[in-house]
Write an enzyme that holds these catalytic residues in place. Structure first.
Site, PDB file in Angstrom:
ATOM      1  N   GLY A 113      44.008  40.804  44.530  1.00  0.00           N
ATOM      2  CA  GLY A 113      42.575  41.028  44.451  1.00  0.00           C
ATOM      3  C   GLY A 113      41.744  40.391  45.543  1.00  0.00           C
ATOM      4  O   GLY A 113      40.555  40.695  45.668  1.00  0.00           O
ATOM      5  N   ASP A 114      42.334  39.513  46.358  1.00  0.00           N
ATOM      6  CA  ASP A 114      41.560  38.844  47.408  1.00  0.00           C
ATOM      7  C   ASP A 114      42.447  38.575  48.630  1.00  0.00           C
ATOM      8  O   ASP A 114      42.459  37.474  49.172  1.00  0.00           O
ATOM      9  CB  ASP A 114      40.959  37.539  46.878  1.00  0.00           C
ATOM     10  CG  ASP A 114      39.843  37.004  47.765  1.00  0.00           C
ATOM     11  OD1 ASP A 114      39.274  37.790  48.558  1.00  0.00           O
ATOM     12  OD2 ASP A 114      39.538  35.798  47.680  1.00  0.00           O
ATOM     13  N   ILE A 115      43.171  39.603  49.046  1.00  0.00           N
ATOM     14  CA  ILE A 115      44.035  39.464  50.225  1.00  0.00           C
ATOM     15  C   ILE A 115      43.167  39.436  51.478  1.00  0.00           C
ATOM     16  O   ILE A 115      42.360  40.336  51.712  1.00  0.00           O
ATOM     17  CB  ILE A 115      45.057  40.616  50.297  1.00  0.00           C
ATOM     18  CG1 ILE A 115      46.057  40.498  49.151  1.00  0.00           C
ATOM     19  CG2 ILE A 115      45.780  40.623  51.638  1.00  0.00           C
ATOM     20  CD1 ILE A 115      47.027  41.652  49.047  1.00  0.00           C
TER      21      ILE A 115
END
Length: 265
Positions: A113-115
């Site tokens: 979700g937050d690469i």
């Protein structure tokens, strides 16, 4: 973050002021165990809960690759194309390791979700350099195949880093593992060109660009670099707006990247 030195290992104490982020990361590490992930040590409870984990120090993946490319251009202008080809081969090996851990995260039912580059750290481990460690699982979510409500990062809330967010994240739509594939495409693009595809001073405008704008092809962003056509096609496909048009699994993306990185005969 509070970094400390223990008797056997340097560790970091990560304090959470957002209980949901703490719960997400704690839940993730109850399931996850992989060599390309940081190792949690213990949990401390109090006014603000903390997770104590091994300290990871290294370079951002995009910073490391692009700085090497610029250095090669300056130091070896005459044989740069040969050096560039070897650098691309090295980058492909690093990406293969990175994709393997994202595949693992998806296989245990989560999306990251937050690469973004800040969450992909290249370290030296066991004598091996450029070992990618993926960090920060504060917005990681468990995805249940039959539950539409589970296929989100946060219900009704935009959550993530706007520069690297997928179109579906930007609209708070249902999010699944293909959102991570889009974010990886942004990381690939930045690593290869030194620029992200969508830039603006206003973050809301960046999010709008994710929804509507087509990124410049790699060779137009950096005409001084020779990108294999197959590699440009891989990056292009990861950045398609509709999740159904992207690579559908990490296996598909990994195979396409491996084929693109093969030396031309």
């Amino acid at each position: 973050y509070d970094t400390r030195q223990g008797p056997d290992v340097q560790y970091i104490m990560k304090e959470f002021h957002d209980l949901e982020y703490f719960t997400n990361e704690l839940n993730f590490f109850q399931f996850a165990n992989h060599k390309y992930l940081p190792k949690p040590i213990c949990v401390e409870y109090g006014k603000y809960p903390k997770i104590v984990m091994e300290y990871i120090e290294g370079e951002r993946v995009s910073q490391s690759f692009f700085e090497l490319a610029i250095e090669l251009q300056l130091k070896h202008p005459k044989d740069f194309q040969k050096q560039w080809h070897e650098l691309l081969h090295w980058f492909g090996l690093v990406l293969a390791m990175l994709l393997s851990v994202i595949k693992y995260i998806h296989s245990i039912g989560f999306i990251h979700g937050d690469i973004k580059p800040e969450n992909i750290v290249l370290v030296e481990r066991g004598g091996q350099k450029n070992f990618p460690i993926v960090v920060d699982f504060g917005i990681a979510r468990l995805v249940q195949e039959e539950s539409d409500q589970a296929k989100i990062t946060r219900t009704g809330t935009v959550c993530g880093s706007p520069t690297y967010m997928s179109p579906e994240q930007c609209t708070s739509s249902k999010v699944d593992h293909r959102s991570d594939i889009y974010s990886l495409g942004i990381v690939f693009y930045e690593s290869l060109t030194g620029e992200v595809p969508f830039q603006h001073d206003e973050l809301v405008r960046v999010m709008a660009m994710h929804l509507s704008d087509t990124p410049l092809p790699l060779n137009e962003m950096r005409p001084d670099l020779n990108f294999p056509e197959a590699l440009m096609q891989v990056v292009h496909k990861t950045l398609l707006k509709n999740p159904n048009d992207r690579y559908q699994t990490m296996d598909e993306l990994s195979q396409a990247l491996e084929d693109a990185m093969k030396e031309p005969e």
